[in-house]
Write a protein that holds these residues in place. Structure first.
Motif, PDB file in Angstrom:
ATOM      1  N   HIS A 284     -26.443 125.732  51.999  1.00  0.00           N
ATOM      2  CA  HIS A 284     -27.637 124.986  52.192  1.00  0.00           C
ATOM      3  C   HIS A 284     -28.967 125.202  51.792  1.00  0.00           C
ATOM      4  CE1 HIS A 284     -27.814 128.604  55.116  1.00  0.00           C
ATOM      5  NE2 HIS A 284     -29.246 128.170  55.012  1.00  0.00           N
ATOM      6  N   TYR A 285     -28.861 126.332  51.009  1.00  0.00           N
ATOM      7  CA  TYR A 285     -30.120 126.571  50.518  1.00  0.00           C
ATOM      8  C   TYR A 285     -30.912 125.416  49.430  1.00  0.00           C
ATOM      9  CZ  TYR A 285     -29.837 131.839  51.762  1.00  0.00           C
ATOM     10  OH  TYR A 285     -29.907 132.983  52.313  1.00  0.00           O
ATOM     11  N   THR A 286     -30.032 124.726  48.974  1.00  0.00           N
ATOM     12  CA  THR A 286     -30.532 123.640  48.045  1.00  0.00           C
ATOM     13  C   THR A 286     -30.766 122.205  48.974  1.00  0.00           C
ATOM     14  OG1 THR A 286     -28.069 123.058  47.580  1.00  0.00           O
ATOM     15  CG2 THR A 286     -29.372 124.525  46.140  1.00  0.00           C
ATOM     16  N   LEU A 287     -30.850 122.286  50.289  1.00  0.00           N
ATOM     17  CA  LEU A 287     -30.961 121.144  51.039  1.00  0.00           C
ATOM     18  C   LEU A 287     -32.371 120.786  50.623  1.00  0.00           C
ATOM     19  CD1 LEU A 287     -30.084 119.364  53.382  1.00  0.00           C
ATOM     20  CD2 LEU A 287     -30.744 121.261  54.974  1.00  0.00           C
TER      21      LEU A 287
ATOM     22  N   PHE B  10     -32.370 123.797  42.429  1.00  0.00           N
ATOM     23  CA  PHE B  10     -31.016 124.267  41.756  1.00  0.00           C
ATOM     24  C   PHE B  10     -31.176 125.500  41.130  1.00  0.00           C
ATOM     25  CE2 PHE B  10     -29.626 120.621  43.892  1.00  0.00           C
ATOM     26  CZ  PHE B  10     -28.108 120.766  43.933  1.00  0.00           C
ATOM     27  N   ILE B  11     -32.026 125.608  40.063  1.00  0.00           N
ATOM     28  CA  ILE B  11     -32.107 126.872  39.098  1.00  0.00           C
ATOM     29  C   ILE B  11     -32.656 128.164  39.842  1.00  0.00           C
ATOM     30  CG2 ILE B  11     -33.446 127.765  37.159  1.00  0.00           C
ATOM     31  CD1 ILE B  11     -33.446 125.040  36.038  1.00  0.00           C
ATOM     32  N   ILE B  12     -33.536 127.838  40.865  1.00  0.00           N
ATOM     33  CA  ILE B  12     -34.154 128.926  41.713  1.00  0.00           C
ATOM     34  C   ILE B  12     -32.910 129.554  42.428  1.00  0.00           C
ATOM     35  CG2 ILE B  12     -35.433 129.592  43.558  1.00  0.00           C
ATOM     36  CD1 ILE B  12     -37.805 127.616  42.603  1.00  0.00           C
ATOM     37  N   PHE B  13     -32.264 128.775  43.197  1.00  0.00           N
ATOM     38  CA  PHE B  13     -31.289 129.495  44.010  1.00  0.00           C
ATOM     39  C   PHE B  13     -30.017 129.913  43.284  1.00  0.00           C
ATOM     40  CE2 PHE B  13     -33.936 126.974  47.226  1.00  0.00           C
ATOM     41  CZ  PHE B  13     -34.238 128.051  48.033  1.00  0.00           C
ATOM     42  N   THR B  14     -29.911 129.339  42.163  1.00  0.00           N
ATOM     43  CA  THR B  14     -28.736 129.754  41.315  1.00  0.00           C
ATOM     44  C   THR B  14     -29.092 131.104  40.726  1.00  0.00           C
ATOM     45  OG1 THR B  14     -28.000 127.475  40.559  1.00  0.00           O
ATOM     46  CG2 THR B  14     -27.570 129.379  38.999  1.00  0.00           C
ATOM     47  N   LEU B  15     -30.273 131.350  40.398  1.00  0.00           N
ATOM     48  CA  LEU B  15     -30.423 132.763  39.984  1.00  0.00           C
ATOM     49  C   LEU B  15     -30.768 133.695  41.135  1.00  0.00           C
ATOM     50  CD1 LEU B  15     -33.434 131.814  37.592  1.00  0.00           C
ATOM     51  CD2 LEU B  15     -31.116 132.284  36.965  1.00  0.00           C
ATOM     52  N   ILE B  16     -31.012 133.523  42.447  1.00  0.00           N
ATOM     53  CA  ILE B  16     -31.017 134.336  43.386  1.00  0.00           C
ATOM     54  C   ILE B  16     -29.674 134.848  43.798  1.00  0.00           C
ATOM     55  CG2 ILE B  16     -31.251 134.360  45.910  1.00  0.00           C
ATOM     56  CD1 ILE B  16     -33.942 132.834  45.409  1.00  0.00           C
ATOM     57  N   LYS B  17     -29.436 136.126  44.089  1.00  0.00           N
ATOM     58  CA  LYS B  17     -28.185 136.663  44.333  1.00  0.00           C
ATOM     59  C   LYS B  17     -27.583 136.217  45.757  1.00  0.00           C
ATOM     60  CE  LYS B  17     -27.219 140.949  41.775  1.00  0.00           C
ATOM     61  NZ  LYS B  17     -26.855 142.189  41.968  1.00  0.00           N
ATOM     62  N   THR B  18     -28.350 136.059  46.717  1.00  0.00           N
ATOM     63  CA  THR B  18     -27.814 135.882  48.033  1.00  0.00           C
ATOM     64  C   THR B  18     -27.712 134.207  47.828  1.00  0.00           C
ATOM     65  OG1 THR B  18     -29.175 137.452  49.076  1.00  0.00           O
ATOM     66  CG2 THR B  18     -28.203 135.619  50.492  1.00  0.00           C
TER      67      THR B  18
ATOM     68  N   VAL C   7     -21.298 122.945  42.183  1.00  0.00           N
ATOM     69  CA  VAL C   7     -19.971 122.888  42.664  1.00  0.00           C
ATOM     70  C   VAL C   7     -19.969 122.450  44.164  1.00  0.00           C
ATOM     71  CG1 VAL C   7     -17.395 123.876  43.251  1.00  0.00           C
ATOM     72  CG2 VAL C   7     -18.816 124.387  41.119  1.00  0.00           C
ATOM     73  N   THR C   8     -20.720 123.283  44.987  1.00  0.00           N
ATOM     74  CA  THR C   8     -20.852 123.062  46.273  1.00  0.00           C
ATOM     75  C   THR C   8     -21.437 121.639  46.807  1.00  0.00           C
ATOM     76  OG1 THR C   8     -22.641 124.519  46.801  1.00  0.00           O
ATOM     77  CG2 THR C   8     -20.741 125.449  47.084  1.00  0.00           C
ATOM     78  N   VAL C   9     -22.369 121.013  45.602  1.00  0.00           N
ATOM     79  CA  VAL C   9     -23.181 120.202  46.081  1.00  0.00           C
ATOM     80  C   VAL C   9     -22.268 118.897  46.192  1.00  0.00           C
ATOM     81  CG1 VAL C   9     -23.477 119.474  43.468  1.00  0.00           C
ATOM     82  CG2 VAL C   9     -25.133 118.650  45.370  1.00  0.00           C
ATOM     83  N   PHE C  10     -21.164 118.957  45.780  1.00  0.00           N
ATOM     84  CA  PHE C  10     -20.077 117.786  45.983  1.00  0.00           C
ATOM     85  C   PHE C  10     -19.427 117.739  47.403  1.00  0.00           C
ATOM     86  CE2 PHE C  10     -20.017 118.295  41.273  1.00  0.00           C
ATOM     87  CZ  PHE C  10     -20.005 116.876  40.938  1.00  0.00           C
TER      88      PHE C  10
ATOM     89  N   PRO D 228     -42.454 131.484  51.311  1.00  0.00           N
ATOM     90  CA  PRO D 228     -42.880 131.007  49.909  1.00  0.00           C
ATOM     91  C   PRO D 228     -41.971 130.241  49.163  1.00  0.00           C
ATOM     92  CG  PRO D 228     -43.138 133.405  50.198  1.00  0.00           C
ATOM     93  CD  PRO D 228     -42.286 132.936  51.221  1.00  0.00           C
ATOM     94  N   VAL D 229     -40.674 130.002  49.709  1.00  0.00           N
ATOM     95  CA  VAL D 229     -39.702 128.875  49.049  1.00  0.00           C
ATOM     96  C   VAL D 229     -40.305 127.720  49.232  1.00  0.00           C
ATOM     97  CG1 VAL D 229     -38.550 128.659  51.058  1.00  0.00           C
ATOM     98  CG2 VAL D 229     -37.460 128.169  48.999  1.00  0.00           C
TER      99      VAL D 229
END
Length: 533
Positions: free
Chosen positions: A369-372, A357-365, A297-300, A207-208
């Protein structure tokens, strides 16, 4: 064939071939890295062995983590290249090259070939793209279809409102009818593309892949234009998407008695959102709050080298927002499109990036690479504002190409120990090393097990010679396992060999290695004990 069409075909062919060659460099020499790569690779092999392309299995057990699209790609690759590390990784290179082509085409639509080329180059030469385009996982397929859906959604938003009324008889009737037909055909094309891409994205990683729906919805809400919402025909479109998914999903649910939904969606989507998976994330509220800026931070690192321009880009967008800059540019090719508002383009791209970015920021895991899936949008946005700064673009491109090709060339040499000036990485792949040492003694009818070290790479490498399945063992069961009849072998920590198997027979063979278990981040010292008969 027109000169313009020939040029377009040449550009797309050049981009695709260049990306594929760039991404496959070195993939045939580097062993698969635990844990995800061997899991995908082995599950695809077992699909072929079973002749079941609906439900994936790993080590003869249901693997319900991901939908099947990535496995399908790997099975096709195995048919062409054989069942090996390169073939397992090749589909990711293809998906990345196709994504670059989508970005190139979208960029051309926005502002011509220059924007298309630079946006595709920025995406291709981002560090996270470089890594995952060489990895035997599903991420690049997800990125491809999310990007395609975002593009189709944007085209639907900017299409002129169709004139569906009967034209009155006049000298312009023919032109009006022709224009209406053209716009209607464009609408159908982009509407189908949008919902087909959502379906294929779901089949890649779940679903992502439906993030573009949120991007479109937020854009429509802020535009306060009900006509835009009706243009998407969300009810019919979502039903079409679900119908496509159901072609695989219903047989999968029937075969697994609903487990594919409860495990795939329940554990790996919902569970991943509220709890950490395999130690990736925060287990306490304090750590969760501390990790909220993780992706900012990791985006850099992930978007390097282009990330050094992100602070500049943010400042520029803020200045333009305050100044209320709105300029119109003609659509690609000078066609009768209404043109694109720069303000709309930037808002749409920023909205898509922010939502991811907001969705994966709120997710605990959390994994870098999740924001790829945001990187294609970020590449287009950055390229749009860096046009005119070709000096930086060319220097960054040349530097990135040199560094990445050097990495692709040097890592295999270090792994093999051929580059004597640097310590070899051979010990970083203990399963591969044990397999290479013992492969001449392996037979198809052997059974095998493992104590403590039970990484997926053991299954991937040893099952290329052995038909059986890996049996998880402990100190007691390992001895019982080796005392059974028939040829077999066990892999266990070297320090436990003497206590676990004190009476090794003369014809039994041992192979040892010491190295680093990348998946667990610790040193290992392993021995393979093999009983020929």
């Amino acid at each position: 064939m027109s000169a313009h069409l020939k040029s377009a075909i040449r550009n797309f062919a050049l981009l695709f071939a260049g990306c594929v060659l760039f991404h496959i460099a070195g993939t045939w020499s580097l062993p698969l890295i635990d844990r995800d790569e061997p899991r995908f690779a082995e599950a695809s092999r077992e699909m072929i062995e079973r002749g079941d392309y609906i439900v994936p299995y790993f080590n003869n057990q249901l693997r319900l983590d991901k939908p099947p699209l990535a496995y399908w790609g790997q099975t096709v690759s195995y048919r062409v290249f054989g069942e090996n590390d390169f073939a397992a990784r090749f589909p990711s290179a293809i998906a990345s090259a196709l994504t670059a082509m989508v970005i190139f085409a979208w960029g051309m639509r926005l502002d011509g070939e220059k924007l298309g080329w630079w946006a595709a180059i920025i995406f291709t030469l981002s560090l996270q793209t470089f890594v995952h385009a060489k990895a035997a996982v599903a991420d690049m397929w997800l990125v491809l279809f999310v990007t395609l859906a975002h593009w189709a959604g944007f085209e639907l938003i900017q299409l002129p409102t169709l004139n569906v009324q009967r034209p009155t008889p006049n000298s312009e009737e023919t032109n009006q009818t022709s224009n209406t037909k053209h716009q209607t055909s464009l609408w159908w094309w982009w509407w189908l593309t949008f919902y087909f891409a959502l379906a294929l994205g779901f089949l890649a990683k779940g679903p992502v892949a439906w993030v573009p729906l949120l991007t479109v919805a937020v854009t429509i809400i802020f535009a306060r234009d009900a006509q835009l919402g009706r243009r998407f025909k969300f009810v019919y479109g979502i039903l079409l998407t679900l119908a496509m998914i159901a072609l695989w999903g219903i047989p999968a649910l029937i075969q697994t008695r609903g487990e594919f939904f409860t495990v795939g969606i329940g554990r790996h989507v919902i569970g991943r959102s509220f709890a950490t998976m395999e130690g990736h994330g925060a287990n306490s509220l304090g750590m969760y709050l501390l990790l909220l800026p993780f992706y900012f931070v990791t985006v850099f690192v992930s978007f390097f080298p282009w990330s050094i321009k992100l602070p500049w880009l943010v400042r520029k967008l803020r200045r333009e927002r305050k100044a209320g800059v709105i300029r119109l540019r003609q659509g690609y090719g000078g066609q009768d499109a209404a043109g694109y508002s720069e303000k709309l383009i930037d808002k749409y791209l920023v909205t898509g990036i922010a939502i991811i970015f907001i969705i994966f920021t709120l997710i605990k895991t959390k994994l870098p690479h999740y924001t790829l899936p945001a990187f294609p949008l970020l590449s287009l946005l950055l390229a749009r504002h860096l046009i005119g700064r070709e000096k930086f673009l060319k220097l960054a491109t040349a530097a990135a190409i040199c560094v990445y090709l050097a990495i692709a060339a040097l890592v295999p040499l270090i792994v093999s120990g051929a580059l004597v000036v640097l310590p070899p990485l051979t010990g970083s792949f203990p399963a591969h090393d044990l397999f290479e040492a013992s492969r001449s003694h392996l037979r198809p009818d052997m059974e095998f097990g493992a104590v403590d070290f039970q990484e997926p790479s053991l299954i991937w490498y040893f099952r290329s010679r052995v038909r059986g399945w890996m049996t998880p063992l402990n100190k007691k069961t390992a001895a019982e396992f080796m005392n059974k009849g028939g040829p077999r072998f066990v892999i266990l920590p070297t320090a436990r060999v003497a206590k676990t198997l004190p009476n090794l027979l003369a014809d039994w063979k041992t192979f040892s290695t010491d190295g680093f278990n990348i998946a667990k981040g610790k040193r290992v010292d392993l021995t393979l004990v093999l009983k020929p008969e």
